[in-house]
Design an enzyme around this catalytic site. Structure first.
Site, PDB file in Angstrom:
ATOM      1  N   CYS A 112       0.821  -1.226   0.000  1.00  0.00           N
ATOM      2  CA  CYS A 112       0.000   0.000   0.000  1.00  0.00           C
ATOM      3  C   CYS A 112       0.846   1.263   0.000  1.00  0.00           C
ATOM      4  CB  CYS A 112      -0.932   0.003   1.205  1.00  0.00           C
ATOM      5  SG  CYS A 112      -1.987  -1.439   1.271  1.00  0.00           S
ATOM      6  N   HIS A 251      -3.620   7.064   2.711  1.00  0.00           N
ATOM      7  CA  HIS A 251      -3.989   5.786   2.102  1.00  0.00           C
ATOM      8  C   HIS A 251      -5.356   5.393   2.632  1.00  0.00           C
ATOM      9  CE1 HIS A 251      -4.185   1.651   1.081  1.00  0.00           C
ATOM     10  NE2 HIS A 251      -3.874   1.200   2.271  1.00  0.00           N
ATOM     11  N   ASN A 281     -10.158  -0.602   0.028  1.00  0.00           N
ATOM     12  CA  ASN A 281      -8.698  -0.423   0.062  1.00  0.00           C
ATOM     13  C   ASN A 281      -8.113  -0.892  -1.274  1.00  0.00           C
ATOM     14  OD1 ASN A 281      -5.945  -0.676   0.468  1.00  0.00           O
ATOM     15  ND2 ASN A 281      -6.136  -1.534   2.529  1.00  0.00           N
TER      16      ASN A 281
END
Ligand code: ACO
Length: 324
Positions: A112, A251, A281
């Site tokens: 990520c 994020h 996500n």
């Protein structure tokens, strides 16, 4: 001053997968998912929506905004952990799709935090190669690496891609600084197997397949603490106060991580861009997708101070500061 972003673009797959759709796959509920993660829907790739194809469309949109043609791009970096092949890289497929003949291309695997790592790499590259233009992309099709029988993970992730075009500029605008970290000793709290080895001598007992595995509570705690630390250290180093940040794009992991982080930092909630409810996500793609949405919505004006931060498998994490 450094690398500036000339244009942004994003691309999401057509199919919307709602929490109610997931209720039909695993023992879960819309209420549980919304209250624990803030996610309502996510996108799921179908045929013809491989990571490199989403990446290429996002890149075309970013190049269009930047007024830059594929032939002018010198370097293509794709941050991804879910390309359809291990070799060649996703970036090489993007180069082919775009016809960016003079570019060299490679992937970054930092989960990520991949896009954030990419920003730092591009900034340093452009400071020494000042005439060049770079395409930086975050692209994921994590639906291809998800165990659709595991309710702990399948509710969290989504597919998509975001891209930016960068070049070097003197002056006040550009990447001000970044602060990156890794801790490989905690790898087993969040990981994704590759395909098992075909060489019996290299078969790993801890590599049974291709799924994502995660200790959710541990990831949660580390994510909040690590992103907070990286941000505070970066702001102190650059002598920038929290009040002077115009927009924060974290994020988009889940709303509870973000709420906790925001309250610990003491930044006003209105300054934090959130779209996790729509896309879940999307790992390395989450920051560039959010950046493109914020940019196209007119939320970024020249000289605004933009703070981005991320945390992911590895562990990998960090923060970066940009003067827009
Ligand atoms: N639906 C219904 N119940 C569920 C589900 C589900 N999808 N998943 C787990 N449960 C159950 C568990 O089995 C458990 O039941 P039990 O009490 O009978 O044993 C109960 O819910 C609580 O489980 P926990 O795992 O303790 O739930 P928690 O409140 O920690 O929430 C979550 C889980 C959402 C995964 C949370 O830990 C989290 O957000 N972690 C961060 C993970 C993350 O964001 N990872 C992404 C990659 S890293 C990054 O991007 C930052």
């Amino acid at each position: 001053m450094g690398a500036i972003i000339l244009g942004t673009g994003s691309c999401l797959p057509e199919k919307v997968l709602s929490n109610h759709d997931l209720e039909k796959l695993v023992d879960t509920s819309d209420e549980w998912i919304q209250s624990r993660t803030g996610i309502s829907t996510r996108r799921q790739s179908g045929k013809g929506e491989e990571a490199y194809r989403l990446a290429s469309v996002a890149a075309q949109r970013a190049m269009e905004m930047a007024g830059v043609s594929a032939g002018e791009i010198d370097l293509i970096i794709v941050a991804t952990i879910s390309s359809h092949m291990t070799m060649p890289s996703c970036a090489c497929f993007v180069q082919k799709e775009l016809g960016a003949d003079r570019a060299f291309a490679y992937d970054i695997n930092a989960a990520c935090a991949g896009f954030l790592y990419g920003l730092d790499t591009v900034d340093k590259y452009l400071r020494s190669e000042r005439e060049k233009k770079v395409l930086l992309i975050g692209a994921e099709t994590l639906s291809s690496r998800t165990n659709w029988e595991d309710r702990n993970t399948c509710i969290l992730f989504g597919d998509g891609a975001g891209a930016v075009v960068l070049e070097y500029r003197d002056g006040k605008q550009g990447i001000v600084g970044s602060n990156l970290f890794s801790d490989g000793s905690l790898w087993n709290l969040l990981y994704m197997h590759s395909a098992p080895s075909c060489n019996p001598d290299l078969v790993q007992p801890d590599n049974p397949g291709s799924f994502m595995l995660m200790e959710g509570r541990e990831v949660f705690k580390h994510a909040v603490k690590c992103m907070e630390g990286a941000i505070l250290e970066l702001l102190a180093r650059e002598n920038v106060s929290m009040d002077s940040i115009t927009l924060m794009i974290p994020h988009q992991a889940n709303i509870r991580i973000l709420n906790k982080l925001v309250s610990r930092l003491g930044i006003e909630k209105e300054k934090v861009f959130i779209n996790v409810q729509k896309y879940g996500n999307t790992s390395a793609a989450s920051i560039p997708i959010a950046l493109d949405e914020a940019n196209r919505a007119g939320k970024l004006q020249p000289d605004d101070l933009l703070l981005v931060c991320s945390f992911g498998g590895g562990f990998t994490w960090g923060a970066a500061l940009l003067s827009w």
